[in-house]
Design a protein around this motif. Structure first.
Motif, PDB file in Angstrom:
ATOM      1  N   ASP A  33     -18.570 -31.071 -53.808  1.00 18.40           N
ATOM      2  CA  ASP A  33     -19.822 -30.844 -54.539  1.00 18.40           C
ATOM      3  C   ASP A  33     -20.090 -29.352 -54.721  1.00 18.40           C
ATOM      4  O   ASP A  33     -20.528 -28.921 -55.787  1.00 18.40           O
ATOM      5  N   LEU A  34     -19.846 -28.565 -53.672  1.00 20.71           N
ATOM      6  CA  LEU A  34     -20.055 -27.116 -53.773  1.00 20.71           C
ATOM      7  C   LEU A  34     -19.102 -26.516 -54.796  1.00 20.71           C
ATOM      8  O   LEU A  34     -19.488 -25.641 -55.577  1.00 20.71           O
ATOM      9  N   TYR A  35     -17.866 -26.976 -54.813  1.00 20.69           N
ATOM     10  CA  TYR A  35     -16.880 -26.503 -55.778  1.00 20.69           C
ATOM     11  C   TYR A  35     -17.373 -26.776 -57.200  1.00 20.69           C
ATOM     12  O   TYR A  35     -17.285 -25.913 -58.069  1.00 20.69           O
ATOM     13  N   ASP A  36     -17.901 -27.962 -57.409  1.00 22.76           N
ATOM     14  CA  ASP A  36     -18.397 -28.324 -58.751  1.00 22.76           C
ATOM     15  C   ASP A  36     -19.593 -27.469 -59.166  1.00 22.76           C
ATOM     16  O   ASP A  36     -19.769 -27.186 -60.350  1.00 22.76           O
ATOM     17  N   ARG A  37     -20.423 -27.060 -58.219  1.00 24.41           N
ATOM     18  CA  ARG A  37     -21.613 -26.253 -58.518  1.00 24.41           C
ATOM     19  C   ARG A  37     -21.327 -24.752 -58.516  1.00 24.41           C
ATOM     20  O   ARG A  37     -22.135 -23.961 -59.017  1.00 24.41           O
ATOM     21  N   ALA A  38     -20.206 -24.341 -57.945  1.00 30.23           N
ATOM     22  CA  ALA A  38     -19.905 -22.916 -57.774  1.00 30.23           C
ATOM     23  C   ALA A  38     -19.742 -22.210 -59.119  1.00 30.23           C
ATOM     24  O   ALA A  38     -19.157 -22.755 -60.060  1.00 30.23           O
ATOM     25  N   ASP A  39     -20.252 -20.990 -59.184  1.00 31.72           N
ATOM     26  CA  ASP A  39     -20.142 -20.163 -60.383  1.00 31.72           C
ATOM     27  C   ASP A  39     -18.998 -19.163 -60.180  1.00 31.72           C
ATOM     28  O   ASP A  39     -19.216 -18.017 -59.793  1.00 31.72           O
TER      29      ASP A  39
ATOM     30  N   ALA B 113     -23.117 -21.249 -53.570  1.00 30.67           N
ATOM     31  CA  ALA B 113     -23.549 -22.622 -53.853  1.00 30.67           C
ATOM     32  C   ALA B 113     -24.144 -23.263 -52.593  1.00 30.67           C
ATOM     33  O   ALA B 113     -25.169 -23.938 -52.667  1.00 30.67           O
ATOM     34  N   ALA B 114     -23.532 -23.033 -51.457  1.00 29.92           N
ATOM     35  CA  ALA B 114     -24.025 -23.614 -50.204  1.00 29.92           C
ATOM     36  C   ALA B 114     -25.391 -23.057 -49.815  1.00 29.92           C
ATOM     37  O   ALA B 114     -26.249 -23.780 -49.297  1.00 29.92           O
TER      38      ALA B 114
ATOM     39  N   VAL C 151     -13.541 -17.049 -54.525  1.00 30.26           N
ATOM     40  CA  VAL C 151     -13.800 -18.427 -54.098  1.00 30.26           C
ATOM     41  C   VAL C 151     -14.808 -18.455 -52.960  1.00 30.26           C
ATOM     42  O   VAL C 151     -15.759 -19.239 -52.983  1.00 30.26           O
ATOM     43  N   GLN C 152     -14.620 -17.608 -51.954  1.00 30.67           N
ATOM     44  CA  GLN C 152     -15.543 -17.596 -50.813  1.00 30.67           C
ATOM     45  C   GLN C 152     -16.958 -17.263 -51.262  1.00 30.67           C
ATOM     46  O   GLN C 152     -17.922 -17.903 -50.839  1.00 30.67           O
ATOM     47  N   THR C 153     -17.093 -16.286 -52.145  1.00 26.61           N
ATOM     48  CA  THR C 153     -18.414 -15.924 -52.657  1.00 26.61           C
ATOM     49  C   THR C 153     -19.035 -17.077 -53.436  1.00 26.61           C
ATOM     50  O   THR C 153     -20.198 -17.434 -53.212  1.00 26.61           O
ATOM     51  N   ALA C 154     -18.281 -17.678 -54.336  1.00 23.24           N
ATOM     52  CA  ALA C 154     -18.824 -18.753 -55.180  1.00 23.24           C
ATOM     53  C   ALA C 154     -19.231 -19.965 -54.343  1.00 23.24           C
ATOM     54  O   ALA C 154     -20.308 -20.538 -54.551  1.00 23.24           O
TER      55      ALA C 154
END
Length: 135
Positions: A69-75, A127-128, A120-123
């Protein structure tokens, strides 16, 4: 090696706003005043029950559990726009198994996104923590 009564420390690179949001969370939930020095760089673990360790362990466990879910929401585009020298290294604590699993997910996401781990870590952490990646 850490035992069942310790959390493993690991570092992630995040943008300034994400580091600030993490600092706010640590202050609000554990009373950590200076997250930059809270986890000593020379340490590889912290005892279970440590307030900052407990907060970050819960955050990392949540990230592991909701990574898709976080991956899907990540910018990722916004995170990729962060200047390379603008990332901040922050340390988090979690169970050794959780650290291993989250690192694997970060690496897989970096491969899929064809980008670096900092992006990736930032995005994902943005999101989290429900914060923008850049100011």
């Amino acid at each position: 090696m850490t035992g069942g009564d310790q959390y493993k420390l690991f570092g992630v690179y995040v943008s300034g706003p994400v580091a600030d949001a993490l600092a706010d969370t640590l202050y609000d939930e554990a009373g950590v005043v200076d997250p930059e020095t809270y986890f000593d760089d020379s340490m590889d673990s912290v005892p279970a029950g440590d307030p900052g360790g407990e907060v970050t362990a819960a955050l990392v466990a949540d990230i592991r559990a909701s990574f898709t879910d976080l991956y899907d929401r990540a910018d990722f585009e916004s995170a990729a726009a962060v200047a390379p020298d603008a990332f901040t290294l922050v340390h988090l604590a979690a169970t050794p198994q959780t650290v291993t699993e989250v690192r694997e997910r970060f690496r897989a996401a970096a491969t899929i996104q064809e980008t670096d781990l900092r992006t990736v870590q930032t995005a994902i952490l943005a999101a989290a923590l429900d914060v923008e990646t850049t100011a």
